[in-house]
Scaffold this motif. Sequence first.
Motif, PDB file in Angstrom:
ATOM      1  N   PHE A   1       0.831  -1.202   0.000  1.00  0.00           N
ATOM      2  CA  PHE A   1       0.000   0.000   0.000  1.00  0.00           C
ATOM      3  C   PHE A   1       0.866   1.253   0.000  1.00  0.00           C
ATOM      4  CE2 PHE A   1      -2.296  -3.345   2.267  1.00  0.00           C
ATOM      5  CZ  PHE A   1      -3.524  -3.338   1.606  1.00  0.00           C
ATOM      6  N   ALA A   2       0.302   2.349  -0.510  1.00  0.00           N
ATOM      7  CA  ALA A   2       0.953   3.651  -0.376  1.00  0.00           C
ATOM      8  C   ALA A   2       0.922   4.077   1.083  1.00  0.00           C
ATOM      9  CB  ALA A   2       0.229   4.681  -1.243  1.00  0.00           C
ATOM     10  N   PRO A   3       1.881   4.883   1.532  1.00  0.00           N
ATOM     11  CA  PRO A   3       1.850   5.361   2.910  1.00  0.00           C
ATOM     12  C   PRO A   3       0.526   6.064   3.232  1.00  0.00           C
ATOM     13  CG  PRO A   3       3.963   5.861   1.906  1.00  0.00           C
ATOM     14  CD  PRO A   3       3.079   5.361   0.806  1.00  0.00           C
ATOM     15  N   LEU A   4       0.058   5.856   4.449  1.00  0.00           N
ATOM     16  CA  LEU A   4      -1.199   6.450   4.886  1.00  0.00           C
ATOM     17  C   LEU A   4      -1.135   7.972   4.803  1.00  0.00           C
ATOM     18  CD1 LEU A   4      -3.920   5.494   6.330  1.00  0.00           C
ATOM     19  CD2 LEU A   4      -2.840   6.403   8.395  1.00  0.00           C
ATOM     20  N   GLN A   5      -2.223   8.573   4.365  1.00  0.00           N
ATOM     21  CA  GLN A   5      -2.344  10.034   4.319  1.00  0.00           C
ATOM     22  C   GLN A   5      -3.243  10.505   5.461  1.00  0.00           C
ATOM     23  OE1 GLN A   5      -0.497  11.849   1.935  1.00  0.00           O
ATOM     24  NE2 GLN A   5       0.327   9.761   1.724  1.00  0.00           N
ATOM     25  N   SER A   6      -3.045  11.734   5.887  1.00  0.00           N
ATOM     26  CA  SER A   6      -3.749  12.243   7.066  1.00  0.00           C
ATOM     27  C   SER A   6      -5.261  12.230   6.892  1.00  0.00           C
ATOM     28  CB  SER A   6      -3.263  13.652   7.410  1.00  0.00           C
ATOM     29  OG  SER A   6      -3.450  14.524   6.314  1.00  0.00           O
ATOM     30  N   ASP A   7      -5.746  12.425   5.659  1.00  0.00           N
ATOM     31  CA  ASP A   7      -7.195  12.455   5.463  1.00  0.00           C
ATOM     32  C   ASP A   7      -7.834  11.068   5.496  1.00  0.00           C
ATOM     33  OD1 ASP A   7      -6.240  11.513   3.058  1.00  0.00           O
ATOM     34  OD2 ASP A   7      -7.286  12.979   1.809  1.00  0.00           O
ATOM     35  N   GLU A   8      -7.007  10.015   5.606  1.00  0.00           N
ATOM     36  CA  GLU A   8      -7.537   8.651   5.705  1.00  0.00           C
ATOM     37  C   GLU A   8      -7.699   8.185   7.146  1.00  0.00           C
ATOM     38  OE1 GLU A   8      -5.936   5.730   2.589  1.00  0.00           O
ATOM     39  OE2 GLU A   8      -4.229   7.064   2.972  1.00  0.00           O
ATOM     40  N   ALA A   9      -7.010   8.825   8.065  1.00  0.00           N
ATOM     41  CA  ALA A   9      -6.880   8.280   9.416  1.00  0.00           C
ATOM     42  C   ALA A   9      -8.220   8.048  10.093  1.00  0.00           C
ATOM     43  CB  ALA A   9      -6.005   9.194  10.266  1.00  0.00           C
ATOM     44  N   ASP A  10      -9.136   9.017   9.992  1.00  0.00           N
ATOM     45  CA  ASP A  10     -10.387   8.863  10.733  1.00  0.00           C
ATOM     46  C   ASP A  10     -11.332   7.843  10.107  1.00  0.00           C
ATOM     47  OD1 ASP A  10     -11.280  10.237   8.523  1.00  0.00           O
ATOM     48  OD2 ASP A  10     -12.123  11.919   9.631  1.00  0.00           O
ATOM     49  N   GLN A  11     -10.913   7.238   8.991  1.00  0.00           N
ATOM     50  CA  GLN A  11     -11.701   6.171   8.370  1.00  0.00           C
ATOM     51  C   GLN A  11     -11.201   4.779   8.761  1.00  0.00           C
ATOM     52  OE1 GLN A  11     -12.349   6.969   4.021  1.00  0.00           O
ATOM     53  NE2 GLN A  11     -11.021   8.724   4.424  1.00  0.00           N
ATOM     54  N   LEU A  12     -10.155   4.734   9.587  1.00  0.00           N
ATOM     55  CA  LEU A  12      -9.523   3.468   9.915  1.00  0.00           C
ATOM     56  C   LEU A  12     -10.197   2.752  11.070  1.00  0.00           C
ATOM     57  CD1 LEU A  12      -5.709   4.390   9.851  1.00  0.00           C
ATOM     58  CD2 LEU A  12      -7.016   3.242   8.042  1.00  0.00           C
ATOM     59  N   ASP A  13     -10.104   1.421  11.030  1.00  0.00           N
ATOM     60  CA  ASP A  13     -10.281   0.569  12.201  1.00  0.00           C
ATOM     61  C   ASP A  13      -8.911  -0.021  12.508  1.00  0.00           C
ATOM     62  OD1 ASP A  13     -13.090   0.903  12.327  1.00  0.00           O
ATOM     63  OD2 ASP A  13     -13.341  -0.642  10.790  1.00  0.00           O
ATOM     64  N   ILE A  14      -8.563  -0.067  13.790  1.00  0.00           N
ATOM     65  CA  ILE A  14      -7.284  -0.618  14.218  1.00  0.00           C
ATOM     66  C   ILE A  14      -7.543  -1.922  14.966  1.00  0.00           C
ATOM     67  CG2 ILE A  14      -5.192  -0.261  15.581  1.00  0.00           C
ATOM     68  CD1 ILE A  14      -5.571   2.724  15.291  1.00  0.00           C
ATOM     69  N   HIS A  15      -6.865  -2.987  14.529  1.00  0.00           N
ATOM     70  CA  HIS A  15      -7.016  -4.291  15.179  1.00  0.00           C
ATOM     71  C   HIS A  15      -5.646  -4.768  15.651  1.00  0.00           C
ATOM     72  CE1 HIS A  15     -11.207  -4.850  13.898  1.00  0.00           C
ATOM     73  NE2 HIS A  15     -10.829  -4.196  12.814  1.00  0.00           N
ATOM     74  N   LEU A  16      -5.612  -5.262  16.860  1.00  0.00           N
ATOM     75  CA  LEU A  16      -4.380  -5.747  17.477  1.00  0.00           C
ATOM     76  C   LEU A  16      -4.515  -7.232  17.784  1.00  0.00           C
ATOM     77  CD1 LEU A  16      -1.633  -5.282  18.960  1.00  0.00           C
ATOM     78  CD2 LEU A  16      -2.992  -4.716  20.995  1.00  0.00           C
ATOM     79  N   SER A  17      -3.534  -8.008  17.326  1.00  0.00           N
ATOM     80  CA  SER A  17      -3.475  -9.441  17.621  1.00  0.00           C
ATOM     81  C   SER A  17      -2.191  -9.714  18.387  1.00  0.00           C
ATOM     82  CB  SER A  17      -3.472 -10.266  16.322  1.00  0.00           C
ATOM     83  OG  SER A  17      -4.629 -10.024  15.556  1.00  0.00           O
ATOM     84  N   VAL A  18      -2.313 -10.305  19.575  1.00  0.00           N
ATOM     85  CA  VAL A  18      -1.150 -10.686  20.379  1.00  0.00           C
ATOM     86  C   VAL A  18      -0.934 -12.185  20.201  1.00  0.00           C
ATOM     87  CG1 VAL A  18      -0.127 -10.748  22.671  1.00  0.00           C
ATOM     88  CG2 VAL A  18      -1.620  -8.840  22.022  1.00  0.00           C
ATOM     89  N   LEU A  19       0.256 -12.557  19.740  1.00  0.00           N
ATOM     90  CA  LEU A  19       0.535 -13.928  19.311  1.00  0.00           C
ATOM     91  C   LEU A  19       1.175 -14.763  20.404  1.00  0.00           C
ATOM     92  CD1 LEU A  19       0.130 -12.365  16.631  1.00  0.00           C
ATOM     93  CD2 LEU A  19       2.010 -13.703  15.681  1.00  0.00           C
ATOM     94  N   SER A  20       0.763 -16.026  20.456  1.00  0.00           N
ATOM     95  CA  SER A  20       1.465 -17.003  21.282  1.00  0.00           C
ATOM     96  C   SER A  20       2.774 -17.384  20.589  1.00  0.00           C
ATOM     97  CB  SER A  20       0.611 -18.255  21.471  1.00  0.00           C
ATOM     98  OG  SER A  20       0.568 -19.015  20.267  1.00  0.00           O
TER      99      SER A  20
ATOM    100  N   ILE B   1      -1.654 -19.390  18.306  1.00  0.00           N
ATOM    101  CA  ILE B   1      -2.965 -18.809  18.535  1.00  0.00           C
ATOM    102  C   ILE B   1      -2.775 -17.328  18.832  1.00  0.00           C
ATOM    103  CG2 ILE B   1      -4.016 -20.957  19.306  1.00  0.00           C
ATOM    104  CD1 ILE B   1      -3.738 -19.938  22.189  1.00  0.00           C
ATOM    105  N   ALA B   2      -3.868 -16.577  18.868  1.00  0.00           N
ATOM    106  CA  ALA B   2      -3.772 -15.137  19.108  1.00  0.00           C
ATOM    107  C   ALA B   2      -5.005 -14.651  19.858  1.00  0.00           C
ATOM    108  CB  ALA B   2      -3.631 -14.384  17.784  1.00  0.00           C
ATOM    109  N   ALA B   3      -4.805 -13.628  20.652  1.00  0.00           N
ATOM    110  CA  ALA B   3      -5.912 -12.904  21.278  1.00  0.00           C
ATOM    111  C   ALA B   3      -5.999 -11.545  20.596  1.00  0.00           C
ATOM    112  CB  ALA B   3      -5.670 -12.736  22.777  1.00  0.00           C
ATOM    113  N   GLU B   4      -7.216 -11.063  20.403  1.00  0.00           N
ATOM    114  CA  GLU B   4      -7.406  -9.873  19.568  1.00  0.00           C
ATOM    115  C   GLU B   4      -8.291  -8.834  20.237  1.00  0.00           C
ATOM    116  OE1 GLU B   4      -8.969 -11.368  15.902  1.00  0.00           O
ATOM    117  OE2 GLU B   4      -7.082 -12.342  15.330  1.00  0.00           O
ATOM    118  N   THR B   5      -8.053  -7.584  19.842  1.00  0.00           N
ATOM    119  CA  THR B   5      -8.929  -6.476  20.216  1.00  0.00           C
ATOM    120  C   THR B   5      -8.867  -5.456  19.098  1.00  0.00           C
ATOM    121  OG1 THR B   5      -9.533  -4.942  21.996  1.00  0.00           O
ATOM    122  CG2 THR B   5      -7.183  -5.122  21.478  1.00  0.00           C
TER     123      THR B   5
END
Length: 209
Positions: A100-119, A193-197
Amino acid sequence: MNVTSETDFAAKTRALLDAHGDVFLQIAKNSIEQGLSAHGPLSPALDTLPPEMVETGACFVTLNKAGRLRGCIGSPEAWRPLATDVAENAFRAAFKDPRFAPLQSDEADQLDIHLSVLSPAEPFTFTDQADLIANLRVNEDGLIIEDQGRRALFLPSVWAQLPDPAQFLAHLKAKAGLGAGHWSDSFKAWRFIAAETGAAWRDIPAEKH
């Protein structure tokens, strides 16, 4: 990883994300915001965070925009404080994912952020491709494969798009640059496995850490 170890990891990591997931997401958001303004990731103030947030850990940060992937970068193995791993991988997912192209500032508020912590990843023992496919645990296993100097990883969350184990493996081979029908005696795999939020960008308070 045996059943007891998996159960312990799942319980511990779920408790960690239930207690501090909002702070990890704030760290991820702040790191992306710093990338937009200063072109570098956030360095979390580790001495201000609870000890369990700075234990060595491995995570992937996935960014979605309008329901579509916008970036995903992570650490297959734990080697630094988890809070630091979150900050670095959030920055890289936003600006360094080569797809992907680097994120632009006008895209940020359209994002969802997901975090996966791995075993920790454990070697996947199998006799052939059919055996590997038969023993994949749908909606549970993350998978790492390696052959001919090529390597790729799918998080457990990918099962939502590829619920058939044979297709899951075929697409992972394609991600690694191998043919969907590729197989050899040197083929290796590991599972985890992973736990996510996760949360929408606008729902994550911007606080400094």
